[in-house]
Design a protein around this motif. Structure first.
Motif, PDB file in Angstrom:
ATOM      1  N   LYS A   1       0.841  -1.188   0.000  1.00  0.00           N
ATOM      2  CA  LYS A   1       0.000   0.000   0.000  1.00  0.00           C
ATOM      3  C   LYS A   1       0.881   1.244   0.000  1.00  0.00           C
ATOM      4  O   LYS A   1       1.951   1.261   0.609  1.00  0.00           O
ATOM      5  CB  LYS A   1      -0.901   0.007   1.236  1.00  0.00           C
ATOM      6  N   LYS A   2       0.399   2.264  -0.661  1.00  0.00           N
ATOM      7  CA  LYS A   2       1.120   3.534  -0.677  1.00  0.00           C
ATOM      8  C   LYS A   2       0.885   4.248   0.646  1.00  0.00           C
ATOM      9  O   LYS A   2      -0.222   4.281   1.168  1.00  0.00           O
ATOM     10  CB  LYS A   2       0.638   4.394  -1.840  1.00  0.00           C
ATOM     11  N   LYS A   3       1.936   4.848   1.178  1.00  0.00           N
ATOM     12  CA  LYS A   3       1.823   5.481   2.482  1.00  0.00           C
ATOM     13  C   LYS A   3       1.438   6.952   2.388  1.00  0.00           C
ATOM     14  O   LYS A   3       0.936   7.513   3.339  1.00  0.00           O
ATOM     15  CB  LYS A   3       3.143   5.340   3.233  1.00  0.00           C
ATOM     16  N   ASN A   4       1.679   7.589   1.263  1.00  0.00           N
ATOM     17  CA  ASN A   4       1.338   9.013   1.176  1.00  0.00           C
ATOM     18  C   ASN A   4      -0.145   9.193   0.913  1.00  0.00           C
ATOM     19  O   ASN A   4      -0.716   8.582   0.033  1.00  0.00           O
ATOM     20  CB  ASN A   4       2.179   9.702   0.106  1.00  0.00           C
ATOM     21  N   LYS A   5      -0.763  10.030   1.723  1.00  0.00           N
ATOM     22  CA  LYS A   5      -2.189  10.276   1.612  1.00  0.00           C
ATOM     23  C   LYS A   5      -2.399  11.663   1.035  1.00  0.00           C
ATOM     24  O   LYS A   5      -1.628  12.587   1.305  1.00  0.00           O
ATOM     25  CB  LYS A   5      -2.876  10.194   2.970  1.00  0.00           C
ATOM     26  N   LYS A   6      -3.440  11.805   0.275  1.00  0.00           N
ATOM     27  CA  LYS A   6      -3.767  13.114  -0.275  1.00  0.00           C
ATOM     28  C   LYS A   6      -4.494  13.923   0.802  1.00  0.00           C
ATOM     29  O   LYS A   6      -5.443  13.441   1.408  1.00  0.00           O
ATOM     30  CB  LYS A   6      -4.656  12.974  -1.509  1.00  0.00           C
ATOM     31  N   SER A   7      -4.027  15.128   1.015  1.00  0.00           N
ATOM     32  CA  SER A   7      -4.674  15.971   2.029  1.00  0.00           C
ATOM     33  C   SER A   7      -5.853  16.701   1.386  1.00  0.00           C
ATOM     34  O   SER A   7      -5.821  17.069   0.221  1.00  0.00           O
ATOM     35  CB  SER A   7      -3.687  16.972   2.604  1.00  0.00           C
TER      36      SER A   7
END
Length: 129
Positions: free
Chosen positions: A119-125
Motif C-alpha cells: 500500500k502507498k503510504k502518502n495520503k492526499k490531504s
C-alpha cells in the motif's frame, strides 16, 4: 496434451508459472486415475437403498495413481484459443509425498498474483475552500 513424467512436468510448470507473472488464469486439476475396467463395473452397480453398503463396512485396499493437470491461456492472446498450455502427469502412490512437496514449492514461488500488494503510504490531504 501428452503426459509428462513428474520431473519434466514440474520443470515446465515452473517455467510457465514464472513467465506468467500473475497475468492470466491457471487451472489446476487433480483426479484419481482409475482403470477403464473399474469404471465399466461401477456403472452397473445398482444404487437402491437396499443395496447400499454402510461406510464403516467398506474395505477397499486398492490404491490408485493421481492425474495432475494444469491448463493456462496464453498471456497476450484474447481471441486465439489454440495457444492454450496444457500439461499433465500421473503420480504413483509411492511417489506422492515427494511430488506434493515439489509441486507446492513450485506453485508458491510462481503465484505472485496472490501476494498482497504494497500500500502507498502518502495520503492526499483535503483542501478546504
Amino acid at each position: 496434451m501428452t503426459r509428462l513424467d513428474n520431473s519434466q512436468f514440474l520443470k515446465q510448470l515452473n517455467d510457465a508459472v514464472t513467465n506468467n507473472n500473475g497475468k492470466s488464469s491457471i487451472y489446476l486439476t487433480q483426479k484419481r486415475l482409475a482403470s477403464s475396467s473399474n469404471e465399466s463395473s461401477s456403472s452397473s452397480i445398482d444404487d437402491l437403498p437396499t443395496n447400499v453398503i454402510p461406510h464403516n463396512q467398506i474395505q477397499n485396499s486398492t490404491s490408485y495413481p493421481i492425474l495432475v493437470r494444469i491448463s493456462m491461456n496464453s498471456t497476450n492472446n484474447k481471441d486465439k484459443k489454440q495457444e492454450k498450455l496444457k500439461l499433465s502427469t500421473v503420480v504413483e502412490t509411492d511417489q506422492l509425498n515427494r511430488f506434493w512437496q515439489q509441486y507446492i514449492r513450485v506453485l508458491k514461488n510462481g503465484f505472485v498474483g496472490l501476494k498482497k500488494k504494497e500500500k502507498k503510504k502518502n495520503k492526499k490531504s483535503k483542501v478546504t475552500k
